[in-house]
Design a protein around this motif. Sequence first.
Motif, mmCIF file in Angstrom:
data_model
loop_
_atom_site.group_PDB
_atom_site.id
_atom_site.type_symbol
_atom_site.label_atom_id
_atom_site.label_comp_id
_atom_site.label_asym_id
_atom_site.label_seq_id
_atom_site.Cartn_x
_atom_site.Cartn_y
_atom_site.Cartn_z
ATOM 1 N N VAL A 37 14.825 8.778 -102.650
ATOM 2 C CA VAL A 37 13.768 9.738 -103.010
ATOM 3 C C VAL A 37 14.294 11.128 -102.657
ATOM 4 C CG1 VAL A 37 11.347 10.377 -102.754
ATOM 5 C CG2 VAL A 37 12.021 7.970 -102.517
ATOM 6 N N SER A 38 14.518 11.949 -103.677
ATOM 7 C CA SER A 38 15.281 13.188 -103.470
ATOM 8 C C SER A 38 14.582 14.177 -102.537
ATOM 9 C CB SER A 38 15.618 13.836 -104.804
ATOM 10 O OG SER A 38 14.427 14.153 -105.474
ATOM 11 N N HIS A 39 13.251 14.149 -102.485
ATOM 12 C CA HIS A 39 12.576 15.094 -101.578
ATOM 13 C C HIS A 39 12.335 14.511 -100.190
ATOM 14 C CE1 HIS A 39 9.340 13.010 -103.748
ATOM 15 N NE2 HIS A 39 8.474 13.372 -102.828
ATOM 16 N N TYR A 40 12.912 13.344 -99.871
ATOM 17 C CA TYR A 40 12.823 12.785 -98.518
ATOM 18 C C TYR A 40 14.150 13.078 -97.810
ATOM 19 C CZ TYR A 40 8.748 9.969 -100.058
ATOM 20 O OH TYR A 40 7.530 9.559 -100.544
ATOM 21 N N ASP A 41 14.125 13.988 -96.835
ATOM 22 C CA ASP A 41 15.369 14.391 -96.163
ATOM 23 C C ASP A 41 15.521 13.797 -94.765
ATOM 24 O OD1 ASP A 41 16.452 16.141 -98.230
ATOM 25 O OD2 ASP A 41 14.627 17.300 -97.866
ATOM 26 N N TRP A 42 14.446 13.351 -94.192
ATOM 27 C CA TRP A 42 14.477 12.648 -92.898
ATOM 28 C C TRP A 42 13.378 11.598 -92.976
ATOM 29 C CZ3 TRP A 42 11.627 11.066 -88.760
ATOM 30 C CH2 TRP A 42 12.302 10.786 -87.573
ATOM 31 N N VAL A 43 13.744 10.361 -92.676
ATOM 32 C CA VAL A 43 12.759 9.269 -92.723
ATOM 33 C C VAL A 43 12.891 8.460 -91.443
ATOM 34 C CG1 VAL A 43 11.995 7.193 -93.955
ATOM 35 C CG2 VAL A 43 12.978 9.094 -95.259
ATOM 36 N N GLY A 44 11.796 8.270 -90.740
ATOM 37 C CA GLY A 44 11.890 7.485 -89.511
ATOM 38 C C GLY A 44 10.563 6.864 -89.126
ATOM 39 N N PHE A 45 10.631 6.041 -88.090
ATOM 40 C CA PHE A 45 9.455 5.315 -87.602
ATOM 41 C C PHE A 45 9.196 5.669 -86.148
ATOM 42 C CE2 PHE A 45 10.931 2.994 -91.229
ATOM 43 C CZ PHE A 45 9.770 2.550 -91.837
ATOM 44 N N TYR A 46 7.948 5.985 -85.833
ATOM 45 C CA TYR A 46 7.505 6.181 -84.444
ATOM 46 C C TYR A 46 6.480 5.087 -84.149
ATOM 47 C CZ TYR A 46 9.502 10.907 -83.953
ATOM 48 O OH TYR A 46 10.342 11.990 -83.852
ATOM 49 N N THR A 47 6.641 4.438 -82.986
ATOM 50 C CA THR A 47 5.741 3.336 -82.619
ATOM 51 C C THR A 47 5.055 3.635 -81.288
ATOM 52 O OG1 THR A 47 7.062 1.772 -83.880
ATOM 53 C CG2 THR A 47 5.663 0.821 -82.194
ATOM 54 N N LEU A 48 3.794 3.230 -81.204
ATOM 55 C CA LEU A 48 2.973 3.452 -80.009
ATOM 56 C C LEU A 48 3.569 2.706 -78.812
ATOM 57 C CD1 LEU A 48 0.221 4.952 -79.643
ATOM 58 C CD2 LEU A 48 -0.892 2.732 -79.971
ATOM 59 N N THR A 49 3.584 3.390 -77.657
ATOM 60 C CA THR A 49 4.051 2.725 -76.426
ATOM 61 C C THR A 49 3.009 1.691 -75.984
ATOM 62 O OG1 THR A 49 3.037 4.517 -75.161
ATOM 63 C CG2 THR A 49 5.402 4.690 -75.575
ATOM 64 N N GLN A 50 3.426 0.790 -75.114
ATOM 65 C CA GLN A 50 2.539 -0.286 -74.612
ATOM 66 C C GLN A 50 1.228 0.263 -74.048
ATOM 67 O OE1 GLN A 50 3.282 -3.912 -73.164
ATOM 68 N NE2 GLN A 50 4.134 -4.070 -75.216
ATOM 69 N N ASP A 51 1.312 1.399 -73.314
ATOM 70 C CA ASP A 51 0.091 1.940 -72.699
ATOM 71 C C ASP A 51 -0.709 2.820 -73.667
ATOM 72 O OD1 ASP A 51 1.462 4.346 -72.841
ATOM 73 O OD2 ASP A 51 1.503 4.711 -70.685
ATOM 74 N N GLY A 52 -0.209 2.982 -74.894
ATOM 75 C CA GLY A 52 -0.948 3.717 -75.927
ATOM 76 C C GLY A 52 -0.990 5.225 -75.751
ATOM 77 N N SER A 53 -0.163 5.767 -74.855
ATOM 78 C CA SER A 53 -0.246 7.206 -74.576
ATOM 79 C C SER A 53 0.729 8.049 -75.395
ATOM 80 C CB SER A 53 0.010 7.466 -73.088
ATOM 81 O OG SER A 53 1.356 7.154 -72.780
ATOM 82 N N ALA A 54 1.736 7.410 -75.960
ATOM 83 C CA ALA A 54 2.795 8.181 -76.639
ATOM 84 C C ALA A 54 3.409 7.381 -77.779
ATOM 85 C CB ALA A 54 3.876 8.550 -75.619
ATOM 86 N N LEU A 55 4.212 8.108 -78.557
ATOM 87 C CA LEU A 55 4.970 7.487 -79.650
ATOM 88 C C LEU A 55 6.440 7.505 -79.270
ATOM 89 C CD1 LEU A 55 3.263 9.422 -82.551
ATOM 90 C CD2 LEU A 55 3.045 6.972 -82.106
ATOM 91 N N GLU A 56 7.127 6.425 -79.602
ATOM 92 C CA GLU A 56 8.568 6.383 -79.343
ATOM 93 C C GLU A 56 9.307 6.291 -80.659
ATOM 94 O OE1 GLU A 56 9.296 3.185 -76.635
ATOM 95 O OE2 GLU A 56 9.159 4.522 -74.903
ATOM 96 N N LEU A 57 10.363 7.067 -80.775
ATOM 97 C CA LEU A 57 11.160 7.045 -82.005
ATOM 98 C C LEU A 57 11.913 5.722 -82.115
ATOM 99 C CD1 LEU A 57 12.285 8.551 -84.492
ATOM 100 C CD2 LEU A 57 14.085 9.473 -83.003
ATOM 101 N N GLY A 58 11.822 5.125 -83.283
ATOM 102 C CA GLY A 58 12.574 3.912 -83.593
ATOM 103 C C GLY A 58 13.668 4.266 -84.583
ATOM 104 N N PRO A 59 13.980 3.363 -85.497
ATOM 105 C CA PRO A 59 15.029 3.630 -86.484
ATOM 106 C C PRO A 59 14.695 4.837 -87.360
ATOM 107 C CG PRO A 59 14.508 1.306 -86.404
ATOM 108 C CD PRO A 59 13.470 1.992 -85.583
ATOM 109 N N TYR A 60 15.729 5.577 -87.744
ATOM 110 C CA TYR A 60 15.532 6.727 -88.637
ATOM 111 C C TYR A 60 16.812 6.993 -89.420
ATOM 112 C CZ TYR A 60 18.078 9.633 -85.217
ATOM 113 O OH TYR A 60 19.032 10.147 -84.384
ATOM 114 N N ALA A 61 16.658 7.733 -90.504
ATOM 115 C CA ALA A 61 17.800 8.179 -91.314
ATOM 116 C C ALA A 61 17.683 9.682 -91.452
ATOM 117 C CB ALA A 61 17.762 7.517 -92.688
#
Length: 152
Positions: A37-61
């Motif tokens: 997708v030409s207008h997608y320049d950074w794609v990644g996943f953030y997942t909620l921490t166990q305690d639900g207080s923050a997001l942690e970066l997972g895989p990305y391109a």
Amino acid sequence: MSNIFSSELISEIEVLIDSRERDLILQDISNILKDRVSHYDWVGFYTLTQDGSALELGPYAGKHTDHTTIPVGKGVCGQVAERNEEMVVQDVSTEANYLSCSIDVQSEIVVPIEKDGAFISQIDIDSRSLAPFTEADSIFLAKIAKLLEPLF
Ligand code: SME
């Protein structure tokens, strides 16, 4: 709907959702979305921490980001986690609650992924184009988010 969001691309993504470890699947999906997708320049996943207080970066391109942990409520990503609703920012310079990853980024779309009806993770996409997102992006990314639910 624009051709880039064809059902073929969805089918290709469906094939990637197999019995491998979740992060390998999310990495493949990050790569395919950024490449295709030409207008997608950074794609990644953030997942909620166990305690639900923050997001942690997972895989990305895309480029390295310093935002590997984001408190819920902070930035576009944190707002999506708090509200469990998609957010489209067509011009990041107008968004007060925004965490900049790179000066090249002009716009961002973040789509939640749910587990049992509650927020668990998100697809985050940055674009170097101004206002590139349409309803087609939202529909396409919501389909992918739904396909990914069983992984969480
Ligand atoms: N811009 C995001 C931070 C994550 S980077 O886009 C990778 C935000 O405002 O939450």
